[in-house]
Design a protein around this motif. Structure first.
Motif, PDB file in Angstrom:
ATOM      1  N   THR A  10      -6.919   9.356   5.541  1.00  0.00           N
ATOM      2  CA  THR A  10      -7.252   9.043   6.912  1.00  0.00           C
ATOM      3  C   THR A  10      -6.088   9.373   7.821  1.00  0.00           C
ATOM      4  O   THR A  10      -4.984   9.692   7.352  1.00  0.00           O
ATOM      5  N   GLU A  11      -6.352   9.327   9.083  1.00  0.00           N
ATOM      6  CA  GLU A  11      -5.298   9.602  10.052  1.00  0.00           C
ATOM      7  C   GLU A  11      -4.731   8.315  10.612  1.00  0.00           C
ATOM      8  O   GLU A  11      -5.438   7.302  10.724  1.00  0.00           O
ATOM      9  N   MET A  12      -3.475   8.379  10.963  1.00  0.00           N
ATOM     10  CA  MET A  12      -2.794   7.221  11.541  1.00  0.00           C
ATOM     11  C   MET A  12      -3.618   6.647  12.690  1.00  0.00           C
ATOM     12  O   MET A  12      -4.142   7.393  13.526  1.00  0.00           O
ATOM     13  N   GLY A  13      -3.707   5.333  12.690  1.00  0.00           N
ATOM     14  CA  GLY A  13      -4.444   4.665  13.756  1.00  0.00           C
ATOM     15  C   GLY A  13      -5.868   4.300  13.398  1.00  0.00           C
ATOM     16  O   GLY A  13      -6.478   3.459  14.064  1.00  0.00           O
ATOM     17  N   GLN A  14      -6.386   4.906  12.338  1.00  0.00           N
ATOM     18  CA  GLN A  14      -7.761   4.621  11.937  1.00  0.00           C
ATOM     19  C   GLN A  14      -7.823   3.328  11.135  1.00  0.00           C
ATOM     20  O   GLN A  14      -6.849   2.901  10.517  1.00  0.00           O
ATOM     21  N   GLU A  15      -9.001   2.744  11.138  1.00  0.00           N
ATOM     22  CA  GLU A  15      -9.246   1.557  10.316  1.00  0.00           C
ATOM     23  C   GLU A  15      -9.623   1.988   8.905  1.00  0.00           C
ATOM     24  O   GLU A  15     -10.389   2.940   8.721  1.00  0.00           O
ATOM     25  N   VAL A  16      -9.081   1.298   7.920  1.00  0.00           N
ATOM     26  CA  VAL A  16      -9.375   1.581   6.521  1.00  0.00           C
ATOM     27  C   VAL A  16      -9.901   0.306   5.861  1.00  0.00           C
ATOM     28  O   VAL A  16      -9.324  -0.773   6.049  1.00  0.00           O
ATOM     29  N   THR A  17     -10.977   0.434   5.105  1.00  0.00           N
ATOM     30  CA  THR A  17     -11.522  -0.710   4.369  1.00  0.00           C
ATOM     31  C   THR A  17     -11.628  -0.363   2.901  1.00  0.00           C
ATOM     32  O   THR A  17     -12.290   0.606   2.528  1.00  0.00           O
ATOM     33  N   LEU A  18     -10.965  -1.152   2.082  1.00  0.00           N
ATOM     34  CA  LEU A  18     -11.020  -0.985   0.641  1.00  0.00           C
ATOM     35  C   LEU A  18     -11.887  -2.098   0.061  1.00  0.00           C
ATOM     36  O   LEU A  18     -11.838  -3.235   0.535  1.00  0.00           O
TER      37      LEU A  18
ATOM     38  N   ASP B 217      -1.295 -15.626   0.819  1.00  0.00           N
ATOM     39  CA  ASP B 217      -1.295 -14.317   1.476  1.00  0.00           C
ATOM     40  C   ASP B 217       0.109 -13.939   1.947  1.00  0.00           C
ATOM     41  O   ASP B 217       0.265 -13.119   2.844  1.00  0.00           O
ATOM     42  N   SER B 218       1.105 -14.538   1.327  1.00  0.00           N
ATOM     43  CA  SER B 218       2.482 -14.292   1.772  1.00  0.00           C
ATOM     44  C   SER B 218       2.933 -12.863   1.531  1.00  0.00           C
ATOM     45  O   SER B 218       3.901 -12.406   2.121  1.00  0.00           O
ATOM     46  N   GLY B 219       2.213 -12.149   0.678  1.00  0.00           N
ATOM     47  CA  GLY B 219       2.562 -10.764   0.417  1.00  0.00           C
ATOM     48  C   GLY B 219       1.947  -9.774   1.384  1.00  0.00           C
ATOM     49  O   GLY B 219       2.287  -8.591   1.365  1.00  0.00           O
ATOM     50  N   MET B 220       1.069 -10.236   2.243  1.00  0.00           N
ATOM     51  CA  MET B 220       0.448  -9.337   3.221  1.00  0.00           C
ATOM     52  C   MET B 220       1.531  -8.895   4.201  1.00  0.00           C
ATOM     53  O   MET B 220       2.151  -9.731   4.870  1.00  0.00           O
ATOM     54  N   PRO B 221       1.744  -7.587   4.322  1.00  0.00           N
ATOM     55  CA  PRO B 221       2.924  -7.109   5.045  1.00  0.00           C
ATOM     56  C   PRO B 221       2.927  -7.452   6.535  1.00  0.00           C
ATOM     57  O   PRO B 221       3.956  -7.775   7.072  1.00  0.00           O
ATOM     58  N   GLU B 222       1.817  -7.376   7.188  1.00  0.00           N
ATOM     59  CA  GLU B 222       1.793  -7.671   8.614  1.00  0.00           C
ATOM     60  C   GLU B 222       0.362  -7.896   9.069  1.00  0.00           C
ATOM     61  O   GLU B 222      -0.576  -7.807   8.284  1.00  0.00           O
ATOM     62  N   ASP B 223       0.243  -8.203  10.364  1.00  0.00           N
ATOM     63  CA  ASP B 223      -1.073  -8.574  10.879  1.00  0.00           C
ATOM     64  C   ASP B 223      -2.089  -7.442  10.815  1.00  0.00           C
ATOM     65  O   ASP B 223      -3.283  -7.690  10.975  1.00  0.00           O
ATOM     66  N   ARG B 224      -1.637  -6.252  10.589  1.00  0.00           N
ATOM     67  CA  ARG B 224      -2.576  -5.138  10.495  1.00  0.00           C
ATOM     68  C   ARG B 224      -3.429  -5.240   9.222  1.00  0.00           C
ATOM     69  O   ARG B 224      -4.454  -4.596   9.107  1.00  0.00           O
TER      70      ARG B 224
ATOM     71  N   ILE C  57      -7.152  -2.483   6.734  1.00  0.00           N
ATOM     72  CA  ILE C  57      -5.922  -2.140   7.448  1.00  0.00           C
ATOM     73  C   ILE C  57      -6.335  -1.549   8.796  1.00  0.00           C
ATOM     74  O   ILE C  57      -7.068  -0.564   8.858  1.00  0.00           O
ATOM     75  N   GLN C  58      -5.879  -2.184   9.859  1.00  0.00           N
ATOM     76  CA  GLN C  58      -6.252  -1.734  11.197  1.00  0.00           C
ATOM     77  C   GLN C  58      -5.137  -2.079  12.193  1.00  0.00           C
ATOM     78  O   GLN C  58      -4.880  -3.260  12.399  1.00  0.00           O
ATOM     79  N   PRO C  59      -4.493  -1.108  12.807  1.00  0.00           N
ATOM     80  CA  PRO C  59      -4.604   0.328  12.555  1.00  0.00           C
ATOM     81  C   PRO C  59      -3.719   0.763  11.390  1.00  0.00           C
ATOM     82  O   PRO C  59      -2.682   0.160  11.130  1.00  0.00           O
ATOM     83  N   SER C  60      -4.130   1.801  10.703  1.00  0.00           N
ATOM     84  CA  SER C  60      -3.341   2.274   9.553  1.00  0.00           C
ATOM     85  C   SER C  60      -2.140   3.089  10.032  1.00  0.00           C
ATOM     86  O   SER C  60      -2.156   3.685  11.129  1.00  0.00           O
ATOM     87  N   GLU C  61      -1.105   3.082   9.188  1.00  0.00           N
ATOM     88  CA  GLU C  61       0.116   3.836   9.462  1.00  0.00           C
ATOM     89  C   GLU C  61       0.503   4.619   8.216  1.00  0.00           C
ATOM     90  O   GLU C  61       0.132   4.223   7.097  1.00  0.00           O
TER      91      GLU C  61
ATOM     92  N   GLY D 164      -7.997   1.298  -9.017  1.00  0.00           N
ATOM     93  CA  GLY D 164      -7.139   1.530  -7.864  1.00  0.00           C
ATOM     94  C   GLY D 164      -7.777   2.455  -6.839  1.00  0.00           C
ATOM     95  O   GLY D 164      -8.664   3.260  -7.148  1.00  0.00           O
ATOM     96  N   THR D 165      -7.316   2.297  -5.609  1.00  0.00           N
ATOM     97  CA  THR D 165      -7.683   3.200  -4.515  1.00  0.00           C
ATOM     98  C   THR D 165      -6.406   3.859  -4.019  1.00  0.00           C
ATOM     99  O   THR D 165      -5.472   3.172  -3.612  1.00  0.00           O
ATOM    100  N   ARG D 166      -6.375   5.174  -4.096  1.00  0.00           N
ATOM    101  CA  ARG D 166      -5.198   5.904  -3.597  1.00  0.00           C
ATOM    102  C   ARG D 166      -5.420   6.192  -2.123  1.00  0.00           C
ATOM    103  O   ARG D 166      -6.313   6.957  -1.764  1.00  0.00           O
ATOM    104  N   LEU D 167      -4.611   5.564  -1.287  1.00  0.00           N
ATOM    105  CA  LEU D 167      -4.730   5.720   0.163  1.00  0.00           C
ATOM    106  C   LEU D 167      -3.628   6.627   0.679  1.00  0.00           C
ATOM    107  O   LEU D 167      -2.450   6.406   0.391  1.00  0.00           O
ATOM    108  N   THR D 168      -4.027   7.609   1.435  1.00  0.00           N
ATOM    109  CA  THR D 168      -3.073   8.488   2.119  1.00  0.00           C
ATOM    110  C   THR D 168      -3.358   8.428   3.599  1.00  0.00           C
ATOM    111  O   THR D 168      -4.480   8.713   4.032  1.00  0.00           O
ATOM    112  N   VAL D 169      -2.349   8.043   4.358  1.00  0.00           N
ATOM    113  CA  VAL D 169      -2.479   7.974   5.820  1.00  0.00           C
ATOM    114  C   VAL D 169      -1.607   9.080   6.411  1.00  0.00           C
ATOM    115  O   VAL D 169      -0.388   9.096   6.212  1.00  0.00           O
ATOM    116  N   LEU D 170      -2.260  10.002   7.098  1.00  0.00           N
ATOM    117  CA  LEU D 170      -1.538  11.173   7.626  1.00  0.00           C
ATOM    118  C   LEU D 170      -0.989  10.909   9.017  1.00  0.00           C
ATOM    119  O   LEU D 170      -1.529  10.074   9.762  1.00  0.00           O
TER     120      LEU D 170
END
Lengths: 113, 108
Positions: free
Chosen positions: A13-21, A57-64, A79-83, A107-113
């Motif tokens: 996906t592209e940066m800024g897009q929403e991703v749902t796993l 949920d202490s491992g969740m990196p941020e509000d995104r 993840i919204q927005p993705s980076e 697993g899901t391999r996520l690539t954010v461009l």
């Protein structure tokens, strides 16, 4: 049983897009875990649920990042927005008990461009 | 500071050798897990330990709660054992901690 099922297996996906796993745990397992794995940081626990309730949920990196488990057979990690730095492999795992053997999805391999 | 330390980070062995991977942790735990990740990426849970020793085929896992140390042994190693082995612990307060993994290569 088919084991833990994750979808999609790959997501680009592209940066800024929403991703749902998505994750379907093994039937009868009361615990569900979401992990992220990168070369730099290795395997990290993001969040886990017990009986559909988020326990840690202490491992969740941020509000995104947000995760839900609306019922015993389905969970999502959004993840919204993705980076670009979110690019990683995201694993879902389930277990019968909190400290018990965890069964991992492919697993899901996520690539954010 | 990492709550879980593994050694060695990388290990190369000849087929048939006896292999030991070590895991030390600094927190109180309720359970310790050994995970295996194959080159294709899939993760398999090998053992869950809270005390003593467990054996499954050629794999043996031990834990010493007093010394906060666990070992994973592979007897008669085989190339198909080549993988990354990860030690993980469940601490108090529902926290999970992971080692950075040991990359094992078994040469025919």
């Amino acid at each position: 049983d088919a084991g833990v099922i994750q979808s999609p297996r790959h997501e680009v996906t592209e940066m800024g897009q929403e991703v749902t796993l998505r994750c379907k745990p093994i039937s009868g397992h009361d615990y569900l875990f979401w992990y992220r794995q990168t070369m730099m940081r290795g395997l990290e626990l993001l969040i886990y649920f017990n009986n559909n309730v988020p326990i840690d949920d202490s491992g969740m990196p941020e509000d995104r990042f947000s995760a839900k488990m609306p019922n015993a057979s389905f969970s999502t990690l959004k993840i919204q927005p993705s980076e670009p730095r979110d690019s990683a492999v995201y694993f879902c795992a389930s277990s019968q008990t909190g400290g018990g053997t965890q069964y991992f999805g492919p697993g899901t391999r996520l690539t954010v461009l | 500071k990492n709550e879980v330390e593994q050694s060695p980070q990388n290990l190369t062995a000849q087929e048939g050798e006896f292999i030991t991977i070590n895991c030390s942790y600094s927190v109180g735990i309720s359970a310790l897990h050994w995970l295996q990740q194959h080159p294709g990426g899939g993760i398999v849970s090998l053992f869950m330990l809270s005390s003593g020793k467990k054996k499954h085929g050629r794999l043996i896992a031990t834990i010493n709660i007093q010394e906060k140390h666990s070992s994973l042994h592979i007897t008669a190693s085989h190339p198909r054992d080549s993988a990354v082995y990860i030690c993980a612990v469940r601490g108090g307060g529902n926290q999970f901690y992971f080692g950075t993994g040991t990359s094992l290569t078994v040469i025919p």
